[in-house]
Enzyme design. Structure first.
Site, PDB file in Angstrom:
ATOM      1  N   GLU A 174       0.850  -1.195   0.000  1.00 52.14           N
ATOM      2  CA  GLU A 174       0.000   0.000   0.000  1.00 52.14           C
ATOM      3  C   GLU A 174       0.883   1.241   0.000  1.00 52.14           C
ATOM      4  O   GLU A 174       1.807   1.342   0.786  1.00 52.14           O
ATOM      5  CB  GLU A 174      -0.894  -0.036   1.249  1.00 52.14           C
ATOM      6  CG  GLU A 174      -1.931   1.036   1.266  1.00 52.14           C
ATOM      7  CD  GLU A 174      -2.627   1.164  -0.080  1.00 52.14           C
ATOM      8  OE1 GLU A 174      -3.387   0.262  -0.425  1.00 52.14           O
ATOM      9  OE2 GLU A 174      -2.384   2.164  -0.806  1.00 52.14           O
ATOM     10  N   LYS A 229       8.472  -1.483  -2.634  1.00 51.00           N
ATOM     11  CA  LYS A 229       7.825  -0.720  -1.564  1.00 51.00           C
ATOM     12  C   LYS A 229       8.874  -0.129  -0.613  1.00 51.00           C
ATOM     13  O   LYS A 229       8.831   1.050  -0.260  1.00 51.00           O
ATOM     14  CB  LYS A 229       6.845  -1.626  -0.815  1.00 51.00           C
ATOM     15  CG  LYS A 229       6.264  -1.052   0.445  1.00 51.00           C
ATOM     16  CD  LYS A 229       5.323   0.111   0.191  1.00 51.00           C
ATOM     17  CE  LYS A 229       5.161   0.906   1.452  1.00 51.00           C
ATOM     18  NZ  LYS A 229       3.945   1.549   1.676  1.00 51.00           N
ATOM     19  N   CYS A 285       6.334   4.178   8.787  1.00 48.98           N
ATOM     20  CA  CYS A 285       7.026   3.445   7.721  1.00 48.98           C
ATOM     21  C   CYS A 285       8.475   3.823   7.449  1.00 48.98           C
ATOM     22  O   CYS A 285       9.318   2.944   7.327  1.00 48.98           O
ATOM     23  CB  CYS A 285       6.233   3.591   6.426  1.00 48.98           C
ATOM     24  SG  CYS A 285       4.789   2.529   6.415  1.00 48.98           S
TER      25      CYS A 285
HETATM   26  C1  UDX Z   1       0.930  -0.572   9.154  1.00 46.51           C
HETATM   27  C2  UDX Z   1       1.120  -1.326   7.862  1.00 46.51           C
HETATM   28  O1  UDX Z   1       0.195  -2.342   7.601  1.00 46.51           O
HETATM   29  C3  UDX Z   1       2.457  -1.701   7.699  1.00 46.51           C
HETATM   30  O2  UDX Z   1       2.685  -1.768   6.322  1.00 46.51           O
HETATM   31  C4  UDX Z   1       3.363  -0.718   8.259  1.00 46.51           C
HETATM   32  O3  UDX Z   1       4.617  -1.223   8.009  1.00 46.51           O
HETATM   33  C5  UDX Z   1       3.142  -0.447   9.729  1.00 46.51           C
HETATM   34  O4  UDX Z   1       1.909  -0.690  10.126  1.00 46.51           O
HETATM   35  P1  UDX Z   1      -1.098   0.084  10.246  1.00 46.51           P
HETATM   36  O5  UDX Z   1      -2.407  -0.215   9.652  1.00 46.51           O
HETATM   37  O6  UDX Z   1      -0.555   1.460  10.120  1.00 46.51           O
HETATM   38  O7  UDX Z   1      -0.154  -0.979   9.666  1.00 46.51           O
HETATM   39  O8  UDX Z   1      -0.899  -0.423  11.731  1.00 46.51           O
HETATM   40  P2  UDX Z   1      -1.907  -0.402  12.903  1.00 46.51           P
HETATM   41  O9  UDX Z   1      -2.720   0.847  12.825  1.00 46.51           O
HETATM   42  O10 UDX Z   1      -1.102  -0.711  14.111  1.00 46.51           O
HETATM   43  O11 UDX Z   1      -2.905  -1.614  12.572  1.00 46.51           O
HETATM   44  C6  UDX Z   1      -2.593  -2.959  12.647  1.00 46.51           C
HETATM   45  C7  UDX Z   1      -3.751  -3.687  13.302  1.00 46.51           C
HETATM   46  O12 UDX Z   1      -3.544  -5.094  13.226  1.00 46.51           O
HETATM   47  C8  UDX Z   1      -3.956  -3.356  14.775  1.00 46.51           C
HETATM   48  O13 UDX Z   1      -5.236  -2.805  14.976  1.00 46.51           O
HETATM   49  C9  UDX Z   1      -3.800  -4.711  15.481  1.00 46.51           C
HETATM   50  O14 UDX Z   1      -4.660  -4.864  16.587  1.00 46.51           O
HETATM   51  C10 UDX Z   1      -4.123  -5.678  14.367  1.00 46.51           C
HETATM   52  N1  UDX Z   1      -3.620  -7.031  14.580  1.00 46.51           N
HETATM   53  C11 UDX Z   1      -2.327  -7.252  14.873  1.00 46.51           C
HETATM   54  C12 UDX Z   1      -4.501  -8.115  14.459  1.00 46.51           C
HETATM   55  O15 UDX Z   1      -5.688  -7.940  14.245  1.00 46.51           O
HETATM   56  N2  UDX Z   1      -4.014  -9.379  14.619  1.00 46.51           N
HETATM   57  C13 UDX Z   1      -2.719  -9.627  14.922  1.00 46.51           C
HETATM   58  O16 UDX Z   1      -2.338 -10.779  15.076  1.00 46.51           O
HETATM   59  C14 UDX Z   1      -1.850  -8.521  15.053  1.00 46.51           C
HETATM   60  C1  UDX Z   2       4.623   7.340   3.718  1.00 41.77           C
HETATM   61  C2  UDX Z   2       4.627   7.236   2.190  1.00 41.77           C
HETATM   62  O1  UDX Z   2       4.441   8.555   1.642  1.00 41.77           O
HETATM   63  C3  UDX Z   2       3.544   6.288   1.716  1.00 41.77           C
HETATM   64  O2  UDX Z   2       3.618   6.123   0.310  1.00 41.77           O
HETATM   65  C4  UDX Z   2       3.728   4.952   2.411  1.00 41.77           C
HETATM   66  O3  UDX Z   2       2.697   4.079   2.032  1.00 41.77           O
HETATM   67  C5  UDX Z   2       3.742   5.110   3.910  1.00 41.77           C
HETATM   68  O4  UDX Z   2       4.748   6.055   4.287  1.00 41.77           O
HETATM   69  P1  UDX Z   2       3.179   8.639   5.510  1.00 41.77           P
HETATM   70  O5  UDX Z   2       4.265   8.254   6.450  1.00 41.77           O
HETATM   71  O6  UDX Z   2       1.777   8.368   5.897  1.00 41.77           O
HETATM   72  O7  UDX Z   2       3.401   7.938   4.096  1.00 41.77           O
HETATM   73  O8  UDX Z   2       3.255  10.233   5.215  1.00 41.77           O
HETATM   74  P2  UDX Z   2       4.208  11.142   4.319  1.00 41.77           P
HETATM   75  O9  UDX Z   2       3.377  12.170   3.709  1.00 41.77           O
HETATM   76  O10 UDX Z   2       5.064  10.364   3.417  1.00 41.77           O
HETATM   77  O11 UDX Z   2       5.099  11.880   5.411  1.00 41.77           O
HETATM   78  C6  UDX Z   2       6.075  11.189   6.173  1.00 41.77           C
HETATM   79  C7  UDX Z   2       6.860  12.179   7.014  1.00 41.77           C
HETATM   80  O12 UDX Z   2       7.682  12.991   6.192  1.00 41.77           O
HETATM   81  C8  UDX Z   2       6.004  13.135   7.833  1.00 41.77           C
HETATM   82  O13 UDX Z   2       6.564  13.277   9.108  1.00 41.77           O
HETATM   83  C9  UDX Z   2       6.060  14.424   7.063  1.00 41.77           C
HETATM   84  O14 UDX Z   2       5.872  15.571   7.858  1.00 41.77           O
HETATM   85  C10 UDX Z   2       7.472  14.360   6.517  1.00 41.77           C
HETATM   86  N1  UDX Z   2       7.658  15.172   5.299  1.00 41.77           N
HETATM   87  C11 UDX Z   2       7.002  14.849   4.152  1.00 41.77           C
HETATM   88  C12 UDX Z   2       8.526  16.265   5.320  1.00 41.77           C
HETATM   89  O15 UDX Z   2       9.142  16.566   6.359  1.00 41.77           O
HETATM   90  N2  UDX Z   2       8.700  16.974   4.170  1.00 41.77           N
HETATM   91  C13 UDX Z   2       8.061  16.683   3.007  1.00 41.77           C
HETATM   92  O16 UDX Z   2       8.287  17.387   2.008  1.00 41.77           O
HETATM   93  C14 UDX Z   2       7.182  15.575   2.999  1.00 41.77           C
END
Ligand code: UDX
Ligand code: UDX
Length: 485
Positions: A174, A229, A285
């Protein structure tokens, strides 16, 4: 379970977080004929996704409420009934969290795959017939191999019991960014599908084709998909560390970071996105993915390559640290008992997420110096700040004597009351229109404003009698605009 007409009818997504929740909401919205169930072991989270009051969804994303409203309880369901949903699904997405390992081999670098493994084992044990398993979480390269091995083991044992159970594993990372997740999902730059099983790839593709043009759907091998990714995130983070490193050169030389970024970004080969200097990148990430890449390189004895990528994280920490040092320096190298208003705790605007937010490290350092923090953020809760600080203190083994010297304020006005300094860390729109004249009356003099996001109007701040430090600008530069248009 294979559906009668050979199309995907029933999707289960494990993990109702920042990735799983919005992604599945958009799939359900665009594919009303598919039943989409999002499951999570966290019952509170599921309860929040089902809350009648849509303002209580566990994730704040502009536009998400409308999407959820259209499909929830029509073909989009949030439930804790993990096993039943897996059993009935012909496609299961793995969207669980993969934090950095805190101990053991690869500690502080490699991803902890414990949840992914738990998930794969559960899918192996529960599913029926043929199931397509899709990696949605960002994972280290070759994780699909681990998932496959676990699933193949269950195929064998099912066979012994006379049961037919097969799997295809795909990688479908994603690319959504928080704060713009819904728009990113509706209008992706590309959709990446990695895998070997053509039929499974076509099935997943047919879902995206409901709203994504064919030319934007890229099919690769599993390993290319996984590495793409990590590489995309590493490149984006690299741009931020690059521009942040230049912000320090600007402060030293009198160049202006916004002018430099504009001039550089107008080169079409470079492009103008991701060139905003700031307090350092946060989010779940960037750091994790780069450290994963570093770990992978070291594993394959590619030490020079590992050092190269590691430097991006190093500069990111350095940027956060130098902002804190600048504040100490300006406040007479003594923060004891001084009040500092922190504006913004989320890692970026338009999200309530604080994971790896630069605010955590900077706030912890300021607390350690003895200051009292008056924090404001329009979307972040007290619990989140408390948990973020506690985890940071524990991980870095800091002395906790000052850890509670902060309050969460419900307005900018109360946050700045009696403060010696205002520190802007998140670029929320409401901080762009602050009435500095009014604010200056309630602050203690000499009062400072530290703008790490370059969202203040320098003239207005200085006209209000406040001292101003802006990232990437020399302090003698009084108007700070340099004729930017
Ligand atoms: C992200 C992305 O999926 C991953 O790519 C990235 O590297 C970090 O985390 P995100 O959706 O942002 O996931 O994480 P989070 O909001 O923590 O959601 C993960 C969910 O999975 C949690 O709500 C947790 O409770 C759930 N979970 C975890 C399960 O339902 N089963 C499990 O065994 C472990
Ligand atoms: C990032 C990637 O953009 C997305 O493609 C991936 O799936 C998950 O990780 P995210 O972390 O949600 O997304 O937000 P992003 O907009 O990328 O910002 C990441 C961090 O960089 C933030 O702390 C933001 O403030 C900072 N940032 C971003 C800067 O400091 N300057 C910029 O010009 C852009």
């Amino acid at each position: 379970m294979i559906s009668k007409n050979n199309l995907v009818e029933n999707i289960c997504c494990v993990g109702a977080g920042y990735v799983g929740g919005p992604t599945m909401a958009v799939i359900a919205d665009k594919c009303p004929e598919i039943k989409v169930s999002v499951v999570d072991i966290n019952e509170e989270r599921i309860k929040a996704w089902n809350d009648d009051n849509l303002d209580n969804l566990p994730i704040y994303e502009p536009g998400l409420v409308e999407v959820v409203k259209r499909s929830r309880n029509r073909n989009l369901f949030f439930t804790s009934d993990v096993d039943n949903c897996i059993k009935n699904a012909d496609m299961v997405f793995i969207s669980v969290n993969t934090p950095i390992k805190s101990a053991g081999l690869g500690a502080l670098q490699a991803s902890d795959l414990k949840w992914v493994e738990v998930c794969a084992r559960r899918i192996g044990a529960i599913s029926k017939g043929h199931t397509i398993v899709v990696e949605k979480s960002t994972l280290p390269v070759r994780t699909a191999e681990i998932i496959k091995e676990i699933l193949e083991a269950t195929t064998k044992s099912a066979k012994k019991n006379g049961e037919e159970k097969t799997f295809s594993v795909l990688s479908n990372p994603e690319f959504l960014a928080e704060g713009t997740a819904v728009n990113d999902l509706f209008n992706p730059d590309r959709v990446l599908i990695g895998g070997e099983d053509e039929v499974a790839i076509e099935k997943l593709k047919s879902i995206y084709l409901k709203w994504v043009p064919n030319k934007k759907i890229l099919c690769t091998s599993l390993w290319s998909s996984e590495l793409s990714k990590l590489t995309a995130n590493a490149f984006l983070a690299q741009r931020i560390s690059s521009i942040n490193s230049v912000s320090a050169i600007c402060e030293a030389t009198g160049a202006n970071i916004q002018e430099v970024a504009k001039a550089v970004g107008l080169d079409s080969r470079i492009g103008n996105k991701f060139l905003n200097a700031g307090p350092g990148f946060g989010g779940s990430c960037f750091k994790k993915d780069i450290l994963n890449l570093v770990y992978l390189c070291r594993y394959f004895d590619l030490d020079e390559v590992a050092d190269y990528w590691e430097q991006i994280v190093h500069i990111n920490n350095w940027q956060q640290n130098r902002i804190y040092e600048k504040i100490v320096d300006k406040l007479f190298r003594n923060l004891s008992g001084k009040k500092i208003a922190i504006l913004g705790f989320a890692f970026k605007a338009n999200t309530n997420d604080t994971r790896e937010s630069p605010a955590i490290q900077i706030a912890s350092n300021l607390l350690e110096e003895g200051s009292i923090l008056q924090i404001h953020d329009p979307k972040v809760s007290w619990d989140q700040i408390f948990n973020s600080l506690s985890t940071y203190y524990e991980t870095n083994k800091l002395d906790k004597s000052n850890i509670n010297n902060w309050t969460l304020e419900n307005s900018v006005e109360s946050a700045v009351n009696n403060a010696d300094a205002v520190l802007i860390l998140t670029e929320w729109d409401i901080y762009r229109d602050i009435n500095w004249e009014k604010i200056s009356n309630s602050m203690r003099e000499p009062s400072w404003v530290f703008d790490t996001r370059l969202i203040t109007d320098p003239r207005k701040v200085r006209d209000a009698g406040l001292n101003l430090w802006r990232l990437g600008e020399m302090e003698s530069c009084k108007d700070g605009t340099f004729g930017l248009s």
